[in-house]
Each structure stands twice: as structure tokens, then as C-alpha cells.
Design a protein around this motif. Sequence first.
Motif, PDB file in Angstrom:
ATOM      1  N   LEU A  31       0.814  -1.214   0.000  1.00 20.99           N
ATOM      2  CA  LEU A  31       0.000   0.000   0.000  1.00 20.99           C
ATOM      3  C   LEU A  31       0.854   1.274   0.000  1.00 20.99           C
ATOM      4  CD1 LEU A  31      -2.745  -0.905   2.630  1.00 20.99           C
ATOM      5  CD2 LEU A  31      -2.826  -1.189   0.136  1.00 20.99           C
ATOM      6  N   TYR A  32       2.143   1.121   0.262  1.00 24.48           N
ATOM      7  CA  TYR A  32       2.996   2.279   0.521  1.00 24.48           C
ATOM      8  C   TYR A  32       3.786   2.722  -0.697  1.00 24.48           C
ATOM      9  CZ  TYR A  32       2.192   1.927   5.531  1.00 24.48           C
ATOM     10  OH  TYR A  32       1.601   1.918   6.782  1.00 24.48           O
ATOM     11  N   THR A  33       3.832   4.035  -0.908  1.00 25.92           N
ATOM     12  CA  THR A  33       4.859   4.627  -1.754  1.00 25.92           C
ATOM     13  C   THR A  33       6.169   4.558  -0.974  1.00 25.92           C
ATOM     14  OG1 THR A  33       3.326   6.152  -2.844  1.00 25.92           O
ATOM     15  CG2 THR A  33       5.660   6.772  -2.799  1.00 25.92           C
ATOM     16  N   MET A  34       7.243   4.170  -1.654  1.00 24.24           N
ATOM     17  CA  MET A  34       8.542   4.040  -0.993  1.00 24.24           C
ATOM     18  C   MET A  34       9.542   5.025  -1.603  1.00 24.24           C
ATOM     19  SD  MET A  34       8.016   1.772   1.275  1.00 24.24           S
ATOM     20  CE  MET A  34       9.713   1.530   1.820  1.00 24.24           C
ATOM     21  N   GLY A  35      10.382   5.552  -0.752  1.00 27.33           N
ATOM     22  CA  GLY A  35      11.374   6.502  -1.224  1.00 27.33           C
ATOM     23  C   GLY A  35      12.750   6.212  -0.648  1.00 27.33           C
ATOM     24  N   TRP A  36      13.746   6.697  -1.353  1.00 23.10           N
ATOM     25  CA  TRP A  36      15.125   6.719  -0.858  1.00 23.10           C
ATOM     26  C   TRP A  36      15.556   8.181  -0.778  1.00 23.10           C
ATOM     27  CZ3 TRP A  36      17.883   2.728   1.057  1.00 23.10           C
ATOM     28  CH2 TRP A  36      17.494   1.423   0.729  1.00 23.10           C
ATOM     29  N   LEU A  37      16.191   8.534   0.335  1.00 23.37           N
ATOM     30  CA  LEU A  37      16.718   9.871   0.544  1.00 23.37           C
ATOM     31  C   LEU A  37      18.137   9.750   1.051  1.00 23.37           C
ATOM     32  CD1 LEU A  37      13.484   9.735   1.643  1.00 23.37           C
ATOM     33  CD2 LEU A  37      13.861  12.202   1.418  1.00 23.37           C
ATOM     34  N   SER A  38      18.905  10.808   0.877  1.00 25.73           N
ATOM     35  CA  SER A  38      20.291  10.786   1.317  1.00 25.73           C
ATOM     36  C   SER A  38      20.605  12.019   2.134  1.00 25.73           C
ATOM     37  CB  SER A  38      21.235  10.699   0.110  1.00 25.73           C
ATOM     38  OG  SER A  38      21.169  11.879  -0.670  1.00 25.73           O
ATOM     39  N   GLN A  39      21.579  11.866   3.013  1.00 20.99           N
ATOM     40  CA  GLN A  39      22.035  13.010   3.805  1.00 20.99           C
ATOM     41  C   GLN A  39      23.545  12.953   3.927  1.00 20.99           C
ATOM     42  OE1 GLN A  39      20.226  13.539   7.680  1.00 20.99           O
ATOM     43  NE2 GLN A  39      20.729  15.714   7.661  1.00 20.99           N
ATOM     44  N   ALA A  40      24.200  13.921   3.308  1.00 21.60           N
ATOM     45  CA  ALA A  40      25.657  14.036   3.394  1.00 21.60           C
ATOM     46  C   ALA A  40      26.019  14.846   4.624  1.00 21.60           C
ATOM     47  CB  ALA A  40      26.191  14.698   2.132  1.00 21.60           C
ATOM     48  N   PRO A  41      27.244  14.687   5.125  1.00 28.32           N
ATOM     49  CA  PRO A  41      27.669  15.432   6.316  1.00 28.32           C
ATOM     50  C   PRO A  41      27.496  16.934   6.133  1.00 28.32           C
ATOM     51  CG  PRO A  41      29.261  13.733   5.793  1.00 28.32           C
ATOM     52  CD  PRO A  41      28.292  13.761   4.657  1.00 28.32           C
ATOM     53  N   GLY A  42      26.854  17.558   7.091  1.00 28.68           N
ATOM     54  CA  GLY A  42      26.674  19.000   7.051  1.00 28.68           C
ATOM     55  C   GLY A  42      25.612  19.496   6.105  1.00 28.68           C
ATOM     56  N   LYS A  43      24.889  18.573   5.487  1.00 29.63           N
ATOM     57  CA  LYS A  43      23.854  18.969   4.522  1.00 29.63           C
ATOM     58  C   LYS A  43      22.491  18.457   4.961  1.00 29.63           C
ATOM     59  CE  LYS A  43      26.865  19.216   0.475  1.00 29.63           C
ATOM     60  NZ  LYS A  43      27.033  18.811  -0.946  1.00 29.63           N
ATOM     61  N   GLU A  44      21.465  19.049   4.373  1.00 32.88           N
ATOM     62  CA  GLU A  44      20.110  18.594   4.658  1.00 32.88           C
ATOM     63  C   GLU A  44      19.822  17.288   3.915  1.00 32.88           C
ATOM     64  OE1 GLU A  44      17.948  22.931   5.419  1.00 32.88           O
ATOM     65  OE2 GLU A  44      17.291  21.635   3.788  1.00 32.88           O
ATOM     66  N   ARG A  45      18.854  16.553   4.445  1.00 30.18           N
ATOM     67  CA  ARG A  45      18.428  15.335   3.784  1.00 30.18           C
ATOM     68  C   ARG A  45      17.784  15.706   2.449  1.00 30.18           C
ATOM     69  NH1 ARG A  45      15.269  11.191   7.522  1.00 30.18           N
ATOM     70  NH2 ARG A  45      17.123  11.709   8.718  1.00 30.18           N
ATOM     71  N   GLU A  46      18.089  14.937   1.396  1.00 33.62           N
ATOM     72  CA  GLU A  46      17.526  15.253   0.093  1.00 33.62           C
ATOM     73  C   GLU A  46      16.977  14.014  -0.590  1.00 33.62           C
ATOM     74  OE1 GLU A  46      20.795  17.163  -1.897  1.00 33.62           O
ATOM     75  OE2 GLU A  46      21.587  15.265  -2.659  1.00 33.62           O
TER      76      GLU A  46
END
Length: 125
Positions: A31-46
Motif C-alpha cells: 500500500l505504501y509509496t517508498m522513497g530513498w533519501l540521502s544526507q551528506a555530512p553538514g547537509k540537509e536530507r535530500e
Amino acid sequence: QVQLVESGGGLVQAGGSLRLSCAASGRTFNLYTMGWLSQAPGKEREFVAAINHNGGVTYYADSVKGRFTISRDNAKNTVYLQMNSLKPEDTAVYYCAASLLSLSTVVAAQRYDYWGQGTQVTVSS
């Protein structure tokens, strides 16, 4: 309640490949939409990539188009991120996330209901 557990991260040289996996608990994974996100050091999650509930529609950040592929196996309650032609700037903690919202809404609003703990990807030059 959905629990998400990522795996498959590691250290790879530039130009190499990794496949991340995210295993979900529960009987309603499809039922779920699934996503991948990344977060580099010192940066916001994208945002990196997302896939709709049945795997028929995907969406990618411009920075990974043509290099990364998101897929899912609902029989195994698992979503994948195949990462090819990796670059040092791909270095980050990668998180999978689940949302009951549609793919278009998730992409626009980046709203997720559940998150995994993350897996580190390090790309050396």
C-alpha cells in the motif's frame, strides 16, 4: 506500524556500484509509496528516488537519473536502490522511507510516515 531496515551500504571506488535494500515489516507493504533519501555530512536530507505502491511508476532526482534505479518486490516486502557509476558526491547516509500518500504527493511534499535507520555509502575518488 511499519519498520524499515536498510542494508547494502559500504565503501566503493568511484565508478563502482552498490545495491541498497530496505526490508519492511507488516502485511501492508504493497500500500505504501517508498522513497530513498540521502544526507551528506553538514547537509540537509535530500530526495533521491521514489516508487509507487505497485512498482509501476518511479521518480528520480536529476542528480541520479540514468545512474540509479529504484525497484520493489512486494512479495518480499523489500525496496531496492541499484546505484551505478557512483561518484564521490554520492557519499551520504541513505535512508528508505514509506508513505501512504500517492507518489506525486510524496515527490511534491516529501512527506513520509516511516523511516529506516540509514545505511552509509562512501565513494572514494
